[in-house]
Design a protein around this motif. Sequence first.
Motif, mmCIF file in Angstrom:
data_model
loop_
_atom_site.group_PDB
_atom_site.id
_atom_site.type_symbol
_atom_site.label_atom_id
_atom_site.label_comp_id
_atom_site.label_asym_id
_atom_site.label_seq_id
_atom_site.Cartn_x
_atom_site.Cartn_y
_atom_site.Cartn_z
ATOM 1 N N THR A 188 24.259 -25.587 -2.263
ATOM 2 C CA THR A 188 23.908 -24.318 -1.614
ATOM 3 C C THR A 188 23.423 -24.563 -0.184
ATOM 4 O O THR A 188 22.989 -25.675 0.159
ATOM 5 C CB THR A 188 22.809 -23.575 -2.387
ATOM 6 N N LEU A 189 23.508 -23.531 0.639
ATOM 7 C CA LEU A 189 23.057 -23.603 2.031
ATOM 8 C C LEU A 189 22.591 -22.222 2.457
ATOM 9 O O LEU A 189 23.297 -21.230 2.245
ATOM 10 C CB LEU A 189 24.195 -24.078 2.948
ATOM 11 N N ASP A 190 21.404 -22.161 3.056
ATOM 12 C CA ASP A 190 20.933 -20.894 3.616
ATOM 13 C C ASP A 190 21.701 -20.597 4.902
ATOM 14 O O ASP A 190 22.054 -21.509 5.666
ATOM 15 C CB ASP A 190 19.438 -20.972 3.931
ATOM 16 N N ALA A 191 21.937 -19.325 5.154
ATOM 17 C CA ALA A 191 22.613 -18.903 6.382
ATOM 18 C C ALA A 191 21.936 -17.648 6.907
ATOM 19 O O ALA A 191 21.579 -16.759 6.137
ATOM 20 C CB ALA A 191 24.089 -18.638 6.132
ATOM 21 N N VAL A 192 21.753 -17.592 8.231
ATOM 22 C CA VAL A 192 21.126 -16.445 8.880
ATOM 23 C C VAL A 192 22.048 -15.956 9.985
ATOM 24 O O VAL A 192 22.557 -16.756 10.782
ATOM 25 C CB VAL A 192 19.754 -16.821 9.479
ATOM 26 N N GLY A 193 22.280 -14.656 10.012
ATOM 27 C CA GLY A 193 23.092 -14.064 11.068
ATOM 28 C C GLY A 193 22.309 -12.996 11.800
ATOM 29 O O GLY A 193 21.938 -11.983 11.203
ATOM 30 N N PHE A 194 22.041 -13.216 13.067
ATOM 31 C CA PHE A 194 21.282 -12.244 13.852
ATOM 32 C C PHE A 194 22.214 -11.177 14.416
ATOM 33 O O PHE A 194 23.276 -11.484 14.961
ATOM 34 C CB PHE A 194 20.525 -12.946 14.983
ATOM 35 N N GLY A 195 21.795 -9.918 14.258
ATOM 36 C CA GLY A 195 22.562 -8.808 14.801
ATOM 37 C C GLY A 195 23.795 -8.440 13.997
ATOM 38 O O GLY A 195 24.609 -7.646 14.449
ATOM 39 N N ILE A 196 23.950 -8.995 12.785
ATOM 40 C CA ILE A 196 25.126 -8.659 11.964
ATOM 41 C C ILE A 196 24.692 -8.091 10.617
ATOM 42 O O ILE A 196 25.371 -8.267 9.605
ATOM 43 C CB ILE A 196 26.058 -9.878 11.774
ATOM 44 N N GLY A 197 23.564 -7.406 10.606
ATOM 45 C CA GLY A 197 23.041 -6.846 9.364
ATOM 46 C C GLY A 197 23.999 -5.903 8.679
ATOM 47 O O GLY A 197 23.965 -5.762 7.452
ATOM 48 N N GLU A 198 24.902 -5.253 9.442
ATOM 49 C CA GLU A 198 25.833 -4.301 8.829
ATOM 50 C C GLU A 198 26.754 -4.977 7.814
ATOM 51 O O GLU A 198 27.272 -4.329 6.905
ATOM 52 C CB GLU A 198 26.673 -3.602 9.901
ATOM 53 N N LEU A 199 26.945 -6.286 7.946
ATOM 54 C CA LEU A 199 27.793 -6.997 6.983
ATOM 55 C C LEU A 199 27.155 -7.046 5.599
ATOM 56 O O LEU A 199 27.843 -7.336 4.613
ATOM 57 C CB LEU A 199 28.092 -8.410 7.476
ATOM 58 N N GLY A 200 25.858 -6.793 5.535
ATOM 59 C CA GLY A 200 25.206 -6.737 4.232
ATOM 60 C C GLY A 200 25.784 -5.646 3.351
ATOM 61 O O GLY A 200 25.704 -5.722 2.119
ATOM 62 N N ASP A 201 26.373 -4.629 3.968
ATOM 63 C CA ASP A 201 27.013 -3.546 3.206
ATOM 64 C C ASP A 201 28.503 -3.792 3.019
ATOM 65 O O ASP A 201 29.191 -2.988 2.394
ATOM 66 C CB ASP A 201 26.819 -2.204 3.932
ATOM 67 N N GLU A 202 29.017 -4.884 3.589
ATOM 68 C CA GLU A 202 30.453 -5.130 3.554
ATOM 69 C C GLU A 202 30.839 -6.364 2.754
ATOM 70 O O GLU A 202 32.028 -6.606 2.530
ATOM 71 C CB GLU A 202 30.990 -5.259 4.992
ATOM 72 N N LEU A 203 29.853 -7.154 2.355
ATOM 73 C CA LEU A 203 30.122 -8.338 1.543
ATOM 74 C C LEU A 203 29.683 -8.079 0.105
ATOM 75 O O LEU A 203 28.564 -7.623 -0.132
ATOM 76 C CB LEU A 203 29.374 -9.549 2.108
ATOM 77 N N THR A 204 30.541 -8.373 -0.828
ATOM 78 C CA THR A 204 30.244 -8.130 -2.231
ATOM 79 C C THR A 204 29.882 -9.434 -2.939
ATOM 80 O O THR A 204 30.214 -10.516 -2.457
ATOM 81 C CB THR A 204 31.464 -7.490 -2.923
ATOM 82 N N PRO A 205 29.204 -9.348 -4.080
ATOM 83 C CA PRO A 205 28.796 -10.562 -4.794
ATOM 84 C C PRO A 205 29.980 -11.476 -5.105
ATOM 85 O O PRO A 205 31.040 -11.011 -5.515
ATOM 86 C CB PRO A 205 28.163 -10.024 -6.080
ATOM 87 N N ASP A 206 29.762 -12.775 -4.902
ATOM 88 C CA ASP A 206 30.732 -13.814 -5.250
ATOM 89 C C ASP A 206 32.005 -13.799 -4.415
ATOM 90 O O ASP A 206 32.950 -14.532 -4.719
ATOM 91 C CB ASP A 206 31.117 -13.728 -6.738
ATOM 92 N N VAL A 207 32.069 -12.989 -3.368
ATOM 93 C CA VAL A 207 33.252 -13.032 -2.511
ATOM 94 C C VAL A 207 33.289 -14.377 -1.792
ATOM 95 O O VAL A 207 32.262 -14.937 -1.413
ATOM 96 C CB VAL A 207 33.243 -11.866 -1.499
ATOM 97 N N LYS A 208 34.481 -14.918 -1.631
ATOM 98 C CA LYS A 208 34.648 -16.172 -0.898
ATOM 99 C C LYS A 208 34.887 -15.837 0.574
ATOM 100 O O LYS A 208 35.721 -14.999 0.904
ATOM 101 C CB LYS A 208 35.830 -16.973 -1.445
#
Length: 780
Positions: free
Chosen positions: A517-537
């Motif tokens: 596992t690896l933590d990842a942080v994206g600044f200014g891209i919070g809208e992707l939180g509504d566009e990525l679904t669980p377990d998507v590659k």
Amino acid sequence: MIESKKRWQLTTPNEQAVKEIQQALSLPSVLAKILVTRGIDTAAKAQEFLVDDLSGIHNPFLMKDMDVAVARIQQAIEAQEKILVYGDYDADGVTSTTVMMTVLQDLGANVSFKIPNRFDHGYGPNAELFKEAHEEGVQLIVTVDNGVSGIEPVHLANELGMDVIISDHHDIGDEMPAAIAIIHPRHPEGNYPFGELAGVGVAFKMAQALYGDIPDHLTELVAIGTIADLVPLHGENRVLVKEGLRALQDSPMPAIAALADVAGVKQSDITEETIGFMFGPRINAIGRLQSADPAVRMFLTDDTSEARSLADGLDVLNKERQAIVKAISEQAIEQVEARYSEQLPRVIIVAQEGWNPGVVGIVASKLTEKYYRPSIVLSLDMANGKAKGSARSIEGFHLYEELAKNRDILPHFGGHPMAAGMTLSANDVDDLRERLNKQAETALTEEDLVPVVAIDIPVTLNEVDIDTIEGMRKLAPFGMGFSKPKFYLHGVNVASIRKIGANQTHLKMELAQNGMTLDAVGFGIGELGDELTPDVKIDIIGDLQINEWNGRKKPQMLVEDIRTDEWQLFDIRGIRQVSRWSKLIPKDKHVFVAFQPETESAFRTLLEGPIVLAGSLADVAKTKEHLILLDLPDSEEQLASVLKQMRPKRVYAHFYAADSQYFERIPDRDQFKWLFAFVKKRGSFDFGKNGDELAKHKGWSRETLFFMLQVFFELGFVTLNNGITEIAQAPGKRDLSEAPAYKKREQQIALEHKLLYASYRDLKEWFDAQVSAKEEEIWI
């Protein structure tokens, strides 16, 4: 499916070259791959690149006129002639001035300095200041970080009896000033081995020649000026900056400690990023707003309290500069949005009276970063009818050459492919806007308007650890010409995702791959939180960093861009308030689909956009990418048909069921048997009048009771006579499942089980099976 916001350019390094460098220099594979990707593809090149001392710098006397300049300066020192160091108002100019002042003071010269004011004198040699110097008794002027364009002021100095030595690194024009010496790494008559020194690097070479040895006590200043001036960090620049960064971490200069203190960093932690993002902006700020003299005094002083006081002043001015830039940027963006809406031109030009001309270059950079277009920001002075400003460009649009095509309306301009400055008549701004956009129609393609990101190497999660990331400092410093490495992760799972920050504008993810596992942080891209679904590659690019919290270190990726080719299923089942999920739907290329006509009526006033009945989907399917399923189909086949007509990138499953049967279930045979026996024993029964009481007595729902009666009617077991239920004459033997109502409820419960009440994973598997089957059909 999520498309990347940038064009990804991934280079695959030569494996043989990687192995050679690994073995020869004992480097980790990741570091060796980065070097090969950057063109450092042999052990010899890598060894030279990684040189860790000042042995890699060149003899200063290889520069044209260096011997002449040194002889004239030594003569002036011996005769105690007045020497003026003439600098520039940016960080490179300030550090260049400090280097030259330091060496001349050390050698006993009678020396002072002048820096032109951006607003009163402009850039470079200024006739007024040269006259002022003559009146002060100056006999020798030494320019630093400027001068090669000062033909007329140098001619004036000669007429006044002053000698001029020019040290500069800016582009040389067709004509050079009549100075007694021009020290320039790219002198047309010279053969210096490295031509990309910053102004402070050229001043350092003069100091080296004057001292007769390498002045390692000045490398701190060289590092600051070189990084801040954004010159390429390779060759001699890299050697000087690397040594300078080491020196900065324990420098005795009061100015360094003061700058670190006001910037809120430990001096021992100074890196190239400290200079680029903390020191440089503070030093540049003063020259953008007023005279830069205090910045030079800060670097020259040996007094700790004076240095801190001057650094505080720079910090205050930097905050003022930030506020000014913020205000102008907001106004500039408002102009862009108001003028162009969503149809951006190829070149953006904004202008307004009262904008501070000292910061418009920063604003132009922000516009180019936001819109990825060449941008020009102009400050209008309507009193004299002038527009003065700065420009920033993108790859594919050579700013200097494109501006040069408009010399008739640009009396004063200068720069290079990516940045420029200019002055023109305020009346010609609209004309310039029209011309440059017409030129850009030819120069820039649609593809050119999508930013490019160069990716160094693909990595897997098992290659990412603390040692590898810390080892990358061996490749530092990073900057122009040798940017911080970008890494590519392919096909990693999003194990968890959430939006963070006060306004939910940032993204925090946990990525997973092969048990790592690896933590990842994206600044200014919070809208992707509504566009990525669980377990998507996903595929993801970014910078690998170390996150330290409470003494614990963990690897972390700072996300730059994300993409996925997988279709995605968004589970919005059970969210009753339409307003809660409708805002998650993409604004365009979506279609709301209903299977039941009554659903269209129920949702019509709750949604923006038309609702299409499944039977009419073929008319719009090819133009849509996102499918919102409002209710349940009548069968799996009906839903599969919808998916076959449309290849959605995203499916939003709401599956509203007005009359869910799932929890009612189907009564068992004993219940049917009891009810039939009850009616038979009574002979007849008025269920309309007494049905509710009977249902309550048996603990059944009213719906269950009347469902069983409906089955009996359809099978011919009972009849209805004047509202009274009676046993039919000689009812035949038939299975309960033969009744249409029984079949329908069976099907509906099975459908609800599969679509409405299934787990997300099971639902996704069902959809995947349909999509896979559909893709196979298309392939065949």
